[in-house]
Write a protein that holds these residues in place. Structure first.
Motif, PDB file in Angstrom:
ATOM      1  N   GLN A  34     -56.270 -32.328   0.147  1.00  0.00           N
ATOM      2  CA  GLN A  34     -56.758 -32.270  -1.233  1.00  0.00           C
ATOM      3  C   GLN A  34     -58.268 -32.478  -1.277  1.00  0.00           C
ATOM      4  OE1 GLN A  34     -55.197 -34.283  -5.210  1.00  0.00           O
ATOM      5  NE2 GLN A  34     -56.343 -35.763  -3.991  1.00  0.00           N
ATOM      6  N   GLY A  35     -58.766 -33.397  -0.449  1.00  0.00           N
ATOM      7  CA  GLY A  35     -60.203 -33.634  -0.402  1.00  0.00           C
ATOM      8  C   GLY A  35     -60.973 -32.398   0.013  1.00  0.00           C
ATOM      9  N   GLY A  36     -60.393 -31.603   0.933  1.00  0.00           N
ATOM     10  CA  GLY A  36     -61.034 -30.353   1.324  1.00  0.00           C
ATOM     11  C   GLY A  36     -61.037 -29.348   0.195  1.00  0.00           C
ATOM     12  N   GLY A  37     -59.935 -29.307  -0.577  1.00  0.00           N
ATOM     13  CA  GLY A  37     -59.884 -28.426  -1.732  1.00  0.00           C
ATOM     14  C   GLY A  37     -60.893 -28.818  -2.791  1.00  0.00           C
ATOM     15  N   ILE A  38     -61.072 -30.129  -3.005  1.00  0.00           N
ATOM     16  CA  ILE A  38     -62.076 -30.600  -3.951  1.00  0.00           C
ATOM     17  C   ILE A  38     -63.476 -30.232  -3.450  1.00  0.00           C
ATOM     18  CG2 ILE A  38     -63.078 -32.627  -5.071  1.00  0.00           C
ATOM     19  CD1 ILE A  38     -60.321 -33.993  -4.745  1.00  0.00           C
ATOM     20  N   ALA A  39     -63.724 -30.426  -2.161  1.00  0.00           N
ATOM     21  CA  ALA A  39     -65.030 -30.070  -1.591  1.00  0.00           C
ATOM     22  C   ALA A  39     -65.340 -28.596  -1.821  1.00  0.00           C
ATOM     23  CB  ALA A  39     -65.057 -30.403  -0.096  1.00  0.00           C
ATOM     24  N   LEU A  40     -64.336 -27.741  -1.646  1.00  0.00           N
ATOM     25  CA  LEU A  40     -64.530 -26.314  -1.838  1.00  0.00           C
ATOM     26  C   LEU A  40     -64.829 -25.997  -3.301  1.00  0.00           C
ATOM     27  CD1 LEU A  40     -64.518 -23.618  -0.362  1.00  0.00           C
ATOM     28  CD2 LEU A  40     -62.034 -23.536  -0.655  1.00  0.00           C
ATOM     29  N   ALA A  41     -64.129 -26.665  -4.218  1.00  0.00           N
ATOM     30  CA  ALA A  41     -64.408 -26.466  -5.638  1.00  0.00           C
ATOM     31  C   ALA A  41     -65.833 -26.887  -5.975  1.00  0.00           C
ATOM     32  CB  ALA A  41     -63.407 -27.253  -6.486  1.00  0.00           C
ATOM     33  N   VAL A  42     -66.264 -28.025  -5.459  1.00  0.00           N
ATOM     34  CA  VAL A  42     -67.617 -28.506  -5.730  1.00  0.00           C
ATOM     35  C   VAL A  42     -68.659 -27.530  -5.176  1.00  0.00           C
ATOM     36  CG1 VAL A  42     -69.259 -30.350  -5.196  1.00  0.00           C
ATOM     37  CG2 VAL A  42     -66.949 -30.913  -5.912  1.00  0.00           C
ATOM     38  N   ALA A  43     -68.380 -26.962  -4.008  1.00  0.00           N
ATOM     39  CA  ALA A  43     -69.322 -25.995  -3.436  1.00  0.00           C
ATOM     40  C   ALA A  43     -69.483 -24.771  -4.329  1.00  0.00           C
ATOM     41  CB  ALA A  43     -68.856 -25.572  -2.049  1.00  0.00           C
ATOM     42  N   GLY A  44     -68.433 -24.418  -5.061  1.00  0.00           N
ATOM     43  CA  GLY A  44     -68.537 -23.301  -5.985  1.00  0.00           C
ATOM     44  C   GLY A  44     -69.177 -23.662  -7.304  1.00  0.00           C
ATOM     45  N   LEU A  45     -69.259 -24.957  -7.606  1.00  0.00           N
ATOM     46  CA  LEU A  45     -69.783 -25.414  -8.892  1.00  0.00           C
ATOM     47  C   LEU A  45     -71.179 -26.011  -8.805  1.00  0.00           C
ATOM     48  CD1 LEU A  45     -66.509 -27.093 -10.229  1.00  0.00           C
ATOM     49  CD2 LEU A  45     -67.537 -24.959 -11.046  1.00  0.00           C
ATOM     50  N   VAL A  46     -71.585 -26.440  -7.612  1.00  0.00           N
ATOM     51  CA  VAL A  46     -72.912 -27.020  -7.403  1.00  0.00           C
ATOM     52  C   VAL A  46     -73.656 -26.099  -6.435  1.00  0.00           C
ATOM     53  CG1 VAL A  46     -74.203 -29.025  -6.607  1.00  0.00           C
ATOM     54  CG2 VAL A  46     -72.002 -29.336  -7.762  1.00  0.00           C
ATOM     55  N   PRO A  47     -74.650 -25.385  -6.889  1.00  0.00           N
ATOM     56  CA  PRO A  47     -75.212 -24.295  -6.082  1.00  0.00           C
ATOM     57  C   PRO A  47     -76.092 -24.722  -4.918  1.00  0.00           C
ATOM     58  CG  PRO A  47     -76.402 -24.504  -8.156  1.00  0.00           C
ATOM     59  CD  PRO A  47     -75.244 -25.446  -8.244  1.00  0.00           C
ATOM     60  N   ASP A  48     -76.543 -25.970  -4.860  1.00  0.00           N
ATOM     61  CA  ASP A  48     -77.562 -26.343  -3.878  1.00  0.00           C
ATOM     62  C   ASP A  48     -77.146 -27.502  -2.984  1.00  0.00           C
ATOM     63  OD1 ASP A  48     -77.566 -28.097  -5.983  1.00  0.00           O
ATOM     64  OD2 ASP A  48     -79.739 -28.184  -6.208  1.00  0.00           O
TER      65      ASP A  48
END
Length: 322
Positions: free
Chosen positions: A186-200
């Motif tokens: 789940q933590g990896g899925g959250i990390a992936l979501a954040v990467a799509g929402l935080v551009p830098d």
């Protein structure tokens, strides 16, 4: 045993997940509202027996300004500016005890471990409630509020995760340009979501990520937590189309299309919890620089400590190239 397609076919697999037309506006509005509702971060030193690491009990504002807990661990006596790793935890877990998870700070990073609202009793302690009421759900959080994208549990959790990045970047001893994210399952899925929402972001390491490629994941495995959705729909037969319309807003496949940070993925060929094709569904569409560790004889544990070892080296390399 192998639970999915052969390794040679994984690089060519493409998810059938559809991207909603208003995906970006939905998330822009959600995160903007959370930022507008934010209050000051509270950082309290923890009385700890550790000789080489300082620990802080953190309270920050997540979804709708609601308080979320975290641990911040930093190398003792270091004033910065430090590279930071924001760490999201697996399904059923929370931030745990402050004496756990000392690897990242021992390796020289500021380690911000976010608590997971409404979880934290399955295998690791949590301290953050999910105060939002929802309709009927199957036990677990996979179907909590799944009737609509506005009420779905992962809208709140992903927003908390973005606000964790905002919080870390506000700290005086952190270099805001050197913030990476790490998570398993789940933590990896959250990390992936954040990467799509935080551009830098500086970099991400999603290990055996959950929450990817819902159209395939919900029919290819009998393992929980994906099976929570199937069990829910087996009872609520009239909600199949409504749920299918909600899940694309929370699918790692659609976040991967937007992510630009250098990424180190991992997957396992014997993983029934997060079958490798579901992870490749996101990986193959990931828009940034990327690499994959595919573990041939492992299940959902993935590379275990080796995944973390590789992530440390990866984040250090990214720091050195900046």
């Amino acid at each position: 045993m192998y639970v999915d397609m052969p390794a040679a076919q994984l690089p060519d697999y493409r998810s059938s997940q559809v991207e909603p037309d208003d995906f970006d506006s939905f998330w822009d509005e959600t995160i903007a509202a959370a930022r507008a509702a934010a209050s000051a971060v509270v950082l309290e030193p923890v009385d700890s027996p550790l000789a080489t690491i300082d620990v802080f009990d953190v309270t920050f504002s997540g979804f709708d300004g609601q308080p979320v807990k975290a641990w911040l661990r930093v190398p003792k006596g270091v004033t910065g500016p430090l590279s930071a790793v924001v760490h999201y935890v697996g399904y059923g877990g929370g931030r745990g005890h402050h004496l756990e998870n000392l690897l990242w700070a021992s390796a020289g990073f500021a380690h911000f471990q976010m608590d997971t609202r409404g979880q934290g009793s399955g295998w690791s302690m949590g301290a953050t409630p999910d105060p939002v009421g929802t309709g009927p759900q199957y036990p677990g959080v996979m179907t909590r509020g799944i009737d609509s994208r506005e009420s779905y549990y992962y809208r709140r959790l992903f927003t908390d995760a973005v606000r964790a990045i905002d919080t870390v970047r506000e700290l005086a001893f952190i270099d805001p340009a050197r913030v990476s994210v790490f998570g398993q399952s789940q933590g990896g899925g959250i990390a992936l979501a954040v990467a799509g929402l935080v551009p830098d972001l500086a970099a991400i390491a999603p290990c055996v990520p959950f929450l990817c490629d819902f159209p395939r994941a919900t029919v290819i495995t009998d393992a929980y937590p994906y099976k929570e959705i199937r069990d829910f729909l087996a009872v609520h037969r009239d909600k199949t189309e409504a749920v299918a319309a909600v899940l694309p807003y929370f699918d790692g496949v659609n976040f991967a299309r937007r992510a630009q940070a250098p990424a180190l993925f991992s997957a396992s060929q014997m993983d029934a919890t997060c079958p490798p094709s579901t992870i490749y569904g996101a990986y193959n569409l990931y828009a940034g620089e990327k690499s994959m560790s595919l573990w041939q004889y492992n299940g959902h544990e993935g590379g275990g400590i080796v995944d973390e070892q590789r992530a440390i080296a990866f984040f250090r390399t990214i720091d050195g190239n900046r």
